[in-house]
Scaffold this active site. Structure first.
Site, mmCIF file in Angstrom:
data_model
loop_
_atom_site.group_PDB
_atom_site.id
_atom_site.type_symbol
_atom_site.label_atom_id
_atom_site.label_comp_id
_atom_site.label_asym_id
_atom_site.label_seq_id
_atom_site.Cartn_x
_atom_site.Cartn_y
_atom_site.Cartn_z
ATOM 1 C CB CYS A 86 -2.277 48.741 18.539
ATOM 2 S SG CYS A 86 -1.534 47.249 19.241
ATOM 3 C CB CYS A 89 1.795 48.371 21.788
ATOM 4 S SG CYS A 89 1.865 47.558 20.197
ATOM 5 C CG ASP A 498 41.723 40.255 58.726
ATOM 6 O OD1 ASP A 498 41.705 39.101 58.272
ATOM 7 O OD2 ASP A 498 42.183 41.225 58.098
ATOM 8 C CG ASP A 694 42.759 45.362 57.009
ATOM 9 O OD1 ASP A 694 42.370 44.170 56.988
ATOM 10 O OD2 ASP A 694 43.691 45.790 56.318
ATOM 11 C CG ASP A 698 38.235 41.623 57.409
ATOM 12 O OD1 ASP A 698 38.331 40.383 57.385
ATOM 13 O OD2 ASP A 698 39.208 42.389 57.373
#
Length: 805
Positions: A86, A89, A498, A694, A698
């Site tokens: 309908c 909806c 690192d 690397d 990181d």
């Protein structure tokens, strides 16, 4: 999309916002949209971040940005809606889609049964929209899901190809115009031929300049498009007039010049500049694309009846049981419910050794299963996974960085209206004071001002120096992504290193081997056991004994958490940790015991090999420090740079590496966000921070740092997030990169100086400043040549950078 108290940030992907001046115009435009609570424009991420009071505001924001002459990347699709009975909806389905984050507009027509939706591809997708509709009891009919999923990257690629097409044709069509205009001005029908070639360049290939200039004008604003449109437009119209009505000038004793070459060449130059700029920017989103690519598209889910089913990642729910086979990527965060296996978590932790996952241990999205298979229960899906959080942190770090206020962009806001003002003023003064031909001379002088002031020299000053600097860096093994990192690298006074893969090799290797009773057969037995072992360190031993032939063993058994054992000629042999040997009553000589203790104190992993009675050999494995790391660290310290080592590894290993390399400051057992927080602390203390890493772990820290440097042998993600990449992963290249930065910045400053001097001298002369003194008037053709010469001088100066040591 939103409720009355919406606080969720909506990201609008922007197009053609290429400078701080453009970003400011968009930001001011968003400030005028009612219902936007907060707004900011992230030039680095090419997006605007807004929070709104209700869902209708998003479409208003998109419209406001488009009205300013800039673009917002959206996707518009039509889908049949299933299950509607309908009109209510249709209203319900429309409301559900409209309230989804990332939806700009949605409309459901009950008569046709179709949903027309416009959405932001960076914030939502077709499967997500379908899932929302399914949750309300309806469904979307999708013929080909892969075709529907039009990504932001695909849209940008289409735009780049269109720009490339325009640029190539603009150059091709401009070449004959320049040749005729400069060398064959008096040839028959020369003007008509130039007109025929320049018309498509100006009106077709360059139409965006005029469209955007008009949009800017409607909002009482001006940018570089305005200047390009005015100079090329007036030059073109003036040339067409002179060609068609040459007698108008002849009657006044003047020659009817045409300036088609100036109009078409300016368009070609600007398009070429834009193409180079877009190409340089092209990789800014690939880091996030690759991060997202770590997540598999489909997974194997175990149903309640015990059957296996392949399903897409978007349909996963918390509590689903997922089967992971050897070599597969883990889709979402969860906890192991059955089985065990080693999992490579290096993309999250940065540490090279895979981690054993047993019952009730956590696993994370994006990590890679090794040789075993297991089942796990999904605990976090979608945007809640650790991988999704890393993606968000990287994006936020890139966007939150204060954009560098480049000199050219600062000047542009004043430069454009100032030049237009000077041109108008020139025309007025000439019209009043220029006598009978004052109006004609005034128009010529105004065009000359606009032509000579075209910002080619300013536009080329930075990119040409960057191109040469980047080229020189590439020859030396240093990949540089943008001008910002080059500008800042010379100011770096703190570098974060690192450990794994940066200072060290990033791969476990056998560093020491001691035998109590060595012979080839025992080496064969050791190699054969390790070849069958699933333990990640076994590979290091197999590589070390490369060339030795394996032999056939019987009764091989992997002992979880301890090692492995196997039989050969009725003798049992053990490979593993000390606990394995002691549990089996193996005697260990004082000689081997002492060596093992020494190696352990150096933070090396010790592996024992024994027969059924005594220890035969002890092997040390560690992540070796690169040969040139110590020398490079010393060189950087001598440059007055403070060095810090940050690692996810344990305290003992970090301390050992710091002592060997001479690093005074280090922090161990850090998660990715801890590294980013430490960088922010240093920045608060006035430091210009470079991050060298690397791994994917990181990426957040790299995005947060002022200058980000990735090791070329590391992950693609780190390299894409970082603004510089050392191809060889050689730390000694970092001091070279800083030196190159100083040379390139000096060249940029020289280029900008000459470009500004050229404009400061050229514009007054073009306006006729010398006419009262010596009767000199600058011809627009000469102005065009001067404009080209200024560009050549800037490029030539940039090329000098190649030969500097």
């Amino acid at each position: 999309m939103a409720n009355g108290n919406q606080k969720e940030i909506i990201y609008l992907p922007l197009e053609d916002v290429n400078s701080e001046h453009c970003a400011l115009i968009v930001d001011n435009g968003l400030a005028n949209v009612k219902g936007i609570k907060t707004h900011s424009v992230e030039l680095n991420n090419q997006r605007a971040a807004i929070t709104v009071t209700d869902e209708n505001v998003v479409s208003q924001a998109v419209r406001a940005i488009k009205d300013l002459g800039y673009g917002v990347t959206t996707v518009k699709k039509t889908f049949p809606v299933l299950g509607m009975t309908c009109a209510s909806c249709a209203a319900s389905a429309e409301s559900i889609v409209r309230y989804e984050p990332g939806v700009v507009s949605a409309s459901v027509n009950f008569a046709s049964g179709n949903l027309i939706v416009e959405y932001l591809p960076n914030m939502t997708s077709v499967p997500q929209l379908q899932k929302a509709v399914q949750g309300a009891g309806y469904d979307l009919y999708i013929e080909n899901e892969s075709k529907q999923q039009e990504t932001l990257e695909a849209i940008h690629e289409k735009k780049f190809q269109a720009l490339k097409y325009k640029t190539i044709w603009a150059v091709i069509l401009s070449v004959p115009v320049v040749i005729i205009g400069m060398f064959f001005m008096d040839m028959p029908y020369g003007n008509q031929i130039m007109w025929a070639f320049s018309t498509p360049v100006v009106l077709w290939l360059g139409r965006d300049f005029f469209i955007n200039a008009w949009k800017q004008a409607k909002h009482r604003s001006a940018n570089m498009d305005t200047l390009v449109a005015l100079s090329t437009g007036i030059a073109y119209i003036f040339s067409v007039f002179n060609m068609l009505f040459a007698d108008f000038w002849h009657q006044r004793g003047l020659h009817a010049h045409v300036y088609f070459e100036a109009a078409s060449v300016i368009i070609a130059f600007i398009l070429l500049g834009k193409l180079l700029e877009e190409k340089a920017k092209g990789n800014t989103s690939t880091a996030l694309k690759k991060l997202i690519g770590l997540q598999p598209k489909t997974v194997t889910v175990l149903r309640s009846d015990g059957t296996e089913a392949q399903t897409t990642i978007e349909t996963l729910n918390i509590g689903d049981i997922i089967l992971v086979k050897p070599g597969e990527k883990i889709a979402v965060d969860g906890v192991v419910t059955l089985g065990n296996s080693y999992v490579d978590e290096s993309m999250l932790s940065g540490e090279p050794i895979p981690v054993l996952k047993n019952l009730n241990e956590k696993v994370f999205a994006g990590t890679i299963n090794q040789k075993g298979s297991f089942q796990f229960k999904a605990l976090k899906v979608g945007q809640d996974t650790m991988l999704a959080q890393i993606i968000k942190m990287v994006q936020d770090a890139q966007g939150s960085k204060a954009p560098v206020q480049k000199l050219v962009d600062k000047i542009a806001a004043i430069f454009v209206p100032t030049v237009i003002g000077i041109a108008i003023l020139t025309f007025i003064i000439w019209s009043i004071l220029g006598g009978e031909n004052g109006m004609v001379q005034g128009l010529l002088a105004a065009i000359t001002v606009l032509v000579i002031a075209c910002p080619c020299a300013l536009g080329l000053a930075t990119p040409t120096a960057i191109m040469v600097g980047v080229g020189k860096g590439a020859e030396e093994g240093i990949l540089i992504k943008d001008a910002e990192s080059l500008e800042l690298a010379q100011k770096v006074d703190a570098i974060i290193l690192d450990k794994t893969g940066t200072i060290t090799e990033g791969k476990p290797q056998v560093t020491d081997v001691a035998w109590l009773d060595a012979d080839d057969q025992k080496k064969n037995i050791l190699l054969s056991i390790e070849k069958q072992s699933e333990h990640p360190l076994a590979e290091a031993i197999v590589n070390y004994f490369d060339g030795i032939k394996p032999i056939h063993l019987t009764h091989f058994e992997s002992i979880t958490g301890k090692g492995a054992k196997a039989n050969f000629s009725d003798e049992t042999y053990f490979v593993g940790n000390k606990k394995l040997l002691l549990e089996n009553g193996i005697t260990i000589s004082k000689e081997l015991e002492q060596l093992a203790e020494e190696w352990s104190n150096l933070s090396k992993t010790v592996i024992w090999f024994s027969d059924g009675k005594k220890a035969i050999s002890v092997i040390a494995i560690s992540d070796k420090i690169k040969e040139n790391s110590v020398a490079a660290i010393k060189e950087m310290q001598e440059m007055g740079i403070e060095l810090y080592m940050l690692t996810g590894d344990n305290e003992a290993t970090a301390k050992s590496i710091a002592q060997i390399t001479g690093i005074k400051h280090f922090k161990a057992e850090l998660l990715p966000h801890h590294k980013a927080e430490f960088i922010k602390e240093l920045q608060k203390n006035g430091k210009t921070v470079a991050m060298v890493g690397d791994g994917i772990n990181d990426s957040t820290a790299l995005a947060t740092a002022d200058v980000s440097i990735a090791m070329g042998k590391g992950s693609d993600i780190a390299m894409n997030v970082a603004k510089m990449t050392i191809i060889s992963s050689d730390l000694s290249k970092i001091p070279e990169a800083i030196k190159l930065s100083k040379q390139t910045v000096a060249t940029i400053n020289q280029n900008l100086f000459w470009a500004f001097i050229y404009n400061l001298i050229g514009i007054p002369i073009a306006a006729g400043l010398l006419y009262p003194i010596n009767g000199f008037l600058l011809n627009p053709i000469i102005a065009g040549a001067a404009m080209a010469l200024s560009s050549v001088s800037v490029v030539t100066n940039s090329l000098r950078l190649k030969w500097k040591n």
